[in-house]
Structures are given as C-alpha cells and as structure tokens.
Design a protein around this motif. Structure first.
Motif: not given
Ligand code: PLP
Lengths: 502, 403
Positions: B325-327, B331-335
């Motif tokens: 999920x975006x953290x 809005x970062x989903x990955x990284x």
C-alpha cells in the motif's frame, strides 16, 4: 423524516403536531358503509387486543396533510435545477392519459387477447425507444435507471458466459460516473474498475487502455457525462473496449441532451437504459415509481428480461403477445414494468414526435449554455467548454470562504431548489446545474439574480449563508450527526407495538 | 426501513448510547505542543532542522511553525464556535513558545501548562510534554511541526492516543498531518464534535544525515491513530455512506481474501503499512507493521523477512502475490520503508504479482503513486502504461497514475 437535530425537531413538532399527537379518543374520520357480506371473525391467535392507531376527525386529517403538502417543493412550485435528475415539467396530459379508465383499470393478469390496445402502447413505446437508441430491441421491465444498469450488466454476463468467456468480470467505469454504476456492478457479481478523467473531462484514454485486457466484460459510459460534457473521444473509447472483447453500455440518464439528435447505437453503444422519469417527463418525486427500459443491439436482444411485447403468429395477423426472449436473463420486475409510467412517457413521445424531441434536446442544451455563459465570471468552471444539458461549476466565491453547501442552502430562501452539490466527485465543491428545456428565460434570469445576490452576500455577511436557510420550516440540519446518531423513535408513539416506527 | 421497536422514553433521553462518548469528547482534554523550530531548515536550503538549528539561524532562518500554528488555532476557535455540537475542549500545553503563548492569543479556553521548557527547547521537551499528556489521558494530541516532531510525539503516544499535526516542517511524509493549518483545525473540530472517527496512519521520517548527503532514505517508524478525513467521495455522500476507515479497510481485506482463496498454493507476501495490516487482519494472520511477512495457505511462514530470506522463499514458491500500500503522504508503493524488497525480488514477482491496496481517503491525499526500487529499468517495467490498479474496496478497483 428519519432524523432531525433535537432543536429543529422540536421546532418542527411545535408547529406541526403528528397525527398521534392530534389523536383524541373516539374521533372518527369516516363511517364505513354497512357490510353486505357476512362477517367472519379473525382466528383468535391473529387478533390483537389493542392497536394504537390515531383517532381523528376528517378535518384533522385534511389539515395535517395539507400543511405537510405546503411544505413540499416540486417542479410545480418552483425552479428545480437539480443536476443529473432532469427535473422538467411533467405535462398534465400524461396524468390524464394514465387515468383513462381503460388503462387505469386493466388488470395485470388479464389475458393478452383482452388487453391488445395496452400491449399496443407498450409495443409502440418499445419501438420509439429502440429508434432513439439506434438499437434493435427494448424491454420495458426495469423500474429505475439503476435497475436498468443491473439488467444490462446481467445481460452482459450471460452473453459472455454463452460465448465461453464467463471469466470476463471487470466493468470499467469513469470516475465521473454516477454512484449507481459501480454499485450495480458489484451487485451483478462483477468487479468495478474506476477510470480517471483527463483534463478536458473526458475518459483518460491512457488509463482506459491500461485497464483493458481479456478480463474486461464491458464499459459503462454516460454521454454526455456527469460534467455535462460530450465525450469527445467516444469513438476511440468504444473501439478500445470492443477490441478487447468488451461490450459498451450507455447510461442513458443524460439522454435529455441527445434524444432525437444522436443515437447512442450509432456511436457503437451495445446496450443502454433510458430514464423515463427524466427524459420523458414522467414524475420522479418522492421516490415514486420510475422506469428504466433497456435497449440492446440485435445479438443481445435475446438476453433482454421478459416479457416483451411482440407480434405473434403470422406477420400482419395483428395479434400482440407477451413473449420471453430466447435466452432471457429472466424477469426484473413483476408484471409489465411500471405500466403507469410507460403510459405517461408514451403520451409525451406521441405529443412531441421526432421533431419535438429534437427541439426538446436543443432547448435543454441552450438553456444550460445560457446559464454557463452567465455564471462563468462568478464561479470557477473546472472543465470549461460548451456544455450539454447541464453545467458543473465550483461553489466557491472570490473573497469569501463560504462553501457550495452554504450557497445551496441560501437558495432555498430564494424559493429555488438547490442544484446537485458535491457531485460529480471529481469536482471540488461541485454545483451541478440542470435547468431543463421547460424553464423560461425569466426563470433562468431570476435564478441568476438569486445567485448574484448570494455572491454579494457571501462577501458582505457570510454568516447569513452559513446559517441558511432562514425561511424553511426546519433550519440547517447536522446531516453528519443525523446519519451517525439517528433518532428513530417518536415518544408520542411509544409502546404501541411497532406501529409508529418511522 | 426496518421497523424499530419504539422505546417509551426515547424523547426524554434523546442522546443514544453512542453519543455518551461524544459528550465526553466535547469537553475533552486536548494536548497541544508546538515545535518552535520546525520548518526553519527548509527556508535556508537545509533539508530538515534536526541537529542543525544553529546553522539554520546563522543562515537567517526564521521560525515558521508559530505562524502556522496561529493560523490553525484561529480557524479552530471559529470552527468550535460554529460547530452545532459546541465542543469546549480543555487544554494541556507546554509553556511559552511551545504552546501556551499561542493558545492564549487565540482564546481557546482554559489551559494548564504541564511542562515548562527552557528558553532554547529541544526534542527532549517535546517528549516530556507528550509524556505528561499521556499520563493525563488526553483525548487527542494536536502538535505543530514536521516528520521529526510527529516521530517524537508518536514515540510516546503509539496508537493509544490519537494525534494530528499542523503541517509546519520541512519534511512531511507522515500521514498524520492535515493538508493545511485550517484544514487541520476543521478536522480537530469535527473530531471533537464526534462527526468523524479515527484511522490508522503511518509516521515516516527521513534519515536526515543521509538526506543532507543527497540520499533519500525515508523510514517508516510508527503507526499512529489520527482523525480520519473522509475522502471527497465519502464526504459528499456522508448521508448514505457514512463509512468509517475501518469498514473500508475491512472491505479491501475481504477483496484480497477472495483472491487468495482462489489461489491457495500462492505465496502471499505482506508489505509494510497500516492498510496491509488491515488486510492481514482480514486474513487472520499477524503482521509486522514495518516489515515483510510471508503467508502460505493461511499460515505465516516467515516474519519480518530480509532480502535473502525472501529470495529463498521465492525460490521454493515461484507463484507469489505481493500486497503493498502507498506509505505516508507521498504515495510510495515501493522504495520507501520497504528496503527488504530488493529490485531482484520485485523483478521476480513482476507487475502481475502486485496487489496494491489503499483507501479512497488515502488516495485523495496523494497526487499519484510512486515506485522507486533503485533499479530504473525495473521501475519502468512496473510503471508500465503509467497506471497501477489499486484495490479500494470490495470488488472496487481504481486505475491510479504511477510515476
Ligand atoms: C448518470 C446517472 N446514472 C444513473 C442514475 C440512476 O437512475 P435512477 O435514479 O433512476 O435509478 C442517475 C440518477 O440520477 C444518474 O444521474
């Protein structure tokens, strides 16, 4: 009314007591004629000792309902620019036709041979709607727009299943769509996939392409969309979905802009619904009966819900019958749909004729564009191009922090029903204004004048707006609190075995 | 409508059970703490103010947080007065510039100073103050600062006490800030009036030393509870659709559960964050908030996995779904916050294996989703046509722009 703020609730009750509060023992409103059949007592286990019904004189009842009726607001009492609802005048002729004894007293279980003229009306309406849709067949069964959506989605599912493609279960829906679209989708057991709009208010083709694959059952599209804008790339949209094997469904709620001008079938739409209670002037106040007939392309016609009216026997024999389409998804409604509404819409169509319908749509678009042109300087218009039958602006006023809701509530004090607000969801503080073709230039100007006065007031004395409405029987309700903590019980009815639950 | 059996004395006792709590909230104790140096670094090109106040001052930085707090408090005074529920909170504050001065200036009612900071306060003063708040069981902590302050506040409150931030820092990646000082005020007023509930949110912070050295390393530090801002959607339809954040996440969880049940031999990896945690709850498994867990056939087969253990699991179970999920607010989903998901691991799972979940409320706060695995070619493959499908409810998906 399910819930009101305590304070307002008391105000409401003080000047209009409920029937239970007016009740006095022994009062009667009517005397029943002597029974001319033998009386049979109910079995003891079904009989009740007491039944708390209000006891009233006829005059009490008449005054009560007349007082309530005066509080009602409808197209008959004033301007009602409720976007997406097409609150046009409902001609009295429709009511007259619907009340003709031959129609009104027909029994829904009557044999087809005894009600041929009624079936004739239905067939005529089916044909008119098919022609306006540019599609080949129509079922009059669905009882509302949303019901029509569900019908079409069930047809889509059956169609794909018959072709061995039952795994197609995704329905693409633009983010400007009415909430019934995704709701109907999940109800039909499919998955709703929301597609964003592009900066011009059209379906974002990139997002649409990204969402299209072999799992797509179809697309639901409203054209003009709920921003009141014609979908500029409709052909590309339809082509994209068709290329991936999906069907395109047209939400016909906005047909008031197109009827007699554009046939959705010519744009590649495969099936669609009409809202008779919008475009074809049947009443839709009070959540009463609506009607949402569905039209379909020829190879989908077999899936329509039955019965539909068709000529039976030898061609030209003139006998009309109620028939089930071959692969019908089954019934969507008891009997023949909301027949009274079918009659009214049929009368409307017959009176207007093809040319009249075209003029209707043209005037609806003209009226909306007149308002748009005059409002552009006052309110921000997020997707600013020529509109169709309605316009969407932002209810924000330069130099004031009032909200769209405040503007709407203040309009009530001007005797005008507020526009749809906070919808479509992709516009902040949305005001969605649909004047319809039946309003005169004077009415539109009076509306503009009211909005002008409100804009001035918003800067000078914004609290007047924030506290509006001031002239209605009930002031502003705390809607959130009412939804969260509804007070569903009326003490005046207390203890009476549930008869008074509101 | 279902017939509801009338209770005889309902009018006499107009406040239903559910309101009792609101009554308490209306005169609730609220803690307020202001980090007077938050945001100073940004104006002078320092990426954050932690540990470099002297330098920021030397470069001519002026405090921004008192002014932002003032805007919020002014709006709050108005909003409380205008609220039909008329909440009258009582306040606990830190002394002087850390809260009392601002509160007094805006006549927000009675307050009590629970910690008197020295003239040059430090984060220790924030921590001290919030400890006092928690001891006194405040209903809400309103703070003013950035991610660093959020992290300090949340390190004391955890999820036990709701918090909400007036955005005033250089970095604001955490999901506990209102979008503006006035919006924050509106949320506080609505929360105290009992009109809105609480939602989970992540508290993120950058490693400031790394950041100033040019590396962007955000880390997920805590989960917090914060007044839930309904998305536009939910706000517009509040009459018919007054759904809480918990209901929305439960619906998302049901959607994912259905997918998982349809593919029983698929390895399920659960990423970080509060929305994924809700999915884990829906699956009936425990979840490491800040890590990656693995589930197979309904059982947890790996907890808080690192890249090597993930690779080993994938070796054995090539068919895999990764729930993300975006953290935070970016809005970062990955990284961000999931470094375990090394590029080679994500590459093996592939775009088709991503299950992205988010509530509409969370999506409303982010302009677009972001992917930054550290491998540009992989990022491009994952971004694809520029849209990711996000699960936003039960059988509800949304195409969301991704960069
Ligand atoms: C665009 C749109 N679609 C569908 C509907 C649903 O129609 P009905 O209310 O008849 O169910 C509406 C109703 O307002 C609508 O505006």
């Amino acid at each position: 009314m399910s819930a009101v703020d305590e304070r307002d609730g008391r105000a409401h009750r003080a000047d209009s007591p409920t029937l239970y509060e007016r009740s006095r023992p022994g009062r009667r409103a009517c005397a029943l004629p002597a029974s001319d059949v033998p009386a049979t007592p109910l079995p003891a286990e079904l009989a009740r000792e007491t039944l708390r019904l209000p006891e009233l004189a006829q005059l009490d009842v008449v005054r009560h309902y007349t007082a309530l009726a005066h509080r009602n607001f409808g197209v008959d009492s004033g301007f009602y620019p409720l976007g997406s609802c097409t609150m046009k005048y409902n001609p009295r002729l429709g009511e007259e036709v619907a009340r003709l004894a031959g129609f009104a007293e027909a029994h829904p279980l009557a044999d087809a041979e005894h009600v041929q003229p009624l079936l004739g009306v239905m067939l005529d309406l089916q044909r008119w709607l098919a022609e306006l849709a540019g599609l080949s067949a129509v079922s009059l069964q669905p009882a509302a727009g949303a019901h029509g959506e569900l019908t079409a989605l069930l047809m889509m599912r059956a169609y794909h299943a018959d072709r061995g493609e039952g795994a197609r279960n995704r329905v693409l829906i633009p983010d400007s769509a009415h909430g019934t679209n995704p709701a109907s989708t999940t109800m039909a057991g499919m998955i709703a996939v929301e597609i964003p709009s592009d900066p011009r208010g059209n379906v974002d083709l990139g997002a649409l392409r990204a969402a299209c694959d072999e799992r797509v059952a179809g697309l639901m599209i409203t054209n003009p969309n709920t921003l009141g804008l014609f979908e500029e790339q409709i052909e590309a949209v339809v082509e994209t979905v068709h290329r991936h094997g999906g069907l395109v469904y047209g939400d016909g709620a906005n047909m008031n802009a197109l009827a007699g001008v554009v046939r959705p079938g010519d744009l590649g739409i495969d099936l669609m619904h009409f809202n008779l209670h919008k475009t074809f002037a049947t009443p839709h106040g009070g959540g009463g009966p609506g009607s949402g007939p569905v039209a379909a392309r020829s190879d989908l016609a077999d899936y329509l819900p039955g019965p539909v009216v068709a000529r039976s026997g030898e061609v030209g024999a003139g006998v009309l019958a109620l028939v089930e389409p071959r692969r019908s998804i089954g019934r969507m409604c008891a009997f023949h749909g909301n027949f009274g509404m079918l009659l009214r819409a049929w009368a409307y169509l017959r009176v207007l004729g093809g040319d009249g319908l075209r003029r209707m749509a043209e005037h609806a678009v003209l009226n909306a564009n007149y308002l748009l042109a005059r409002l552009r300087g006052r309110f921000p218009v997020p997707y600013d191009r020529s509109c169709m039958h309605e316009l969407v602006c932002e209810g924000r006023i330069e130099g004031s922090d009032v909200r769209a809701l405040d503007i709407c509530k203040r309009l009530l004090d001007h005797g005008i029903h507020p526009p749809t607000n906070y919808f479509p969801l992709i516009v902040h503080e949305a005001l969605m204004i649909e004047p319809t073709e039946t309003e005169s230039r004077e009415t539109l100007d009076a509306f503009l004048a009211a909005l002008g006065a409100i804009c001035d007031e918003a800067v000078r004395s914004p609290e007047r707006l924030r506290e509006a409405p001031h002239t209605t029987p009930v002031g502003r309700l705390d809607e959130v609190r009412a939804a969260r903590h509804p007070v569903l019980v009326d003490a005046a009815v207390g203890g009476g075995g549930g008869t008074g639950a509101r | 409508m279902t017939a509801i059996k009338p209770a005889p004395a309902a009018r006499a006792q107009p406040v239903p059970m559910a309101c009792a709590q609101d009554e308490r909230k209306q005169s609730a104790l609220v803690g307020f703490v202001l980090n007077p140096i938050a945001g100073m670094g940004g104006r002078v090109g320092l990426k954050g103010t932690d540990g470099v106040v002297e330098e920021a001052r030397a470069r001519g930085a002026r405090p921004v947080s008192p002014e932002r707090a003032a805007r919020c408090l002014a709006a709050l005074a108005q909003a409380l007065a205008a609220s039909p529920a008329k909440p009258t909170p009582r306040w606990l504050v830190a002394g002087g510039a850390m809260g009392a001065d601002a509160l007094r200036a805006h006549r927000l009612g009675p307050f009590e100073v629970v910690h008197q900071p020295p003239p040059e306060p430090t984060r220790e003063d924030t921590l001290q103050t919030v400890r006092r708040f928690v001891e006194r069981s405040v209903a809400l902590v309103l703070f003013c600062g950035g991610d660093g302050t959020a992290r300090d506040v949340c390190s004391i409150t955890g999820t036990a006490v709701p918090i909400i931030g007036i955005p005033a820092g250089v970095k604001m990646y955490s999901g506990v800030f209102g979008v503006s000082p006035t919006r924050t005020a509106a949320l506080v007023a609505e929360y105290l009036a009992g009109s809105i509930g609480l939602a989970d949110a992540e508290v993120l912070d950058l490693d400031e030393d790394a950041y100033r050295a040019g590396r962007w390393e955000a880390r997920l530090f805590h989960a917090a509870r914060t007044p839930f801002e309904p998305s536009l959607t939910q706000r517009a339809k509040v009459m018919s659709d007054a759904r809480s954040d918990a209901e929305v996440t439960a619906a998302i969880a049901a959607d994912v559960r259905e997918t998982v049940q349809a593919a029983p031999d698929t390895l399920l990896l659960l990423g970080a964050g509060t929305t994924v945690r809700a999915v884990a709850e829906g699956l009936g498994v425990e979840h490491t908030l800040l890590g990656v867990d693995a589930v197979l056939a309904g059982r947890v087969v790996g907890r808080d996995l690192d890249a090597d253990r993930l690779a080993a699991l994938l070796e054995r179970h090539p068919r895999c779904l990764l729930v993300l999920s975006p953290i935070g607010a970016q809005g970062f989903v990955l990284g961000r916050g999931n470094a375990q998901l090394a590029p080679e691991i994500v590459a093996r799972i592939g775009r088709g294996g991503l299950v992205v979940v988010a509530t509409p409320a969370k999506l409303a706060r982010t302009r677009c989703l972001r992917i930054d695995t550290g491998d540009p070619a992989l990022d491009a493959a994952l971004v694809g046509d520029g849209f990711l499908e996000v699960r936003v409810g039960y059988h509800r998906r949304r195409m969301v722009r991704v960069e």
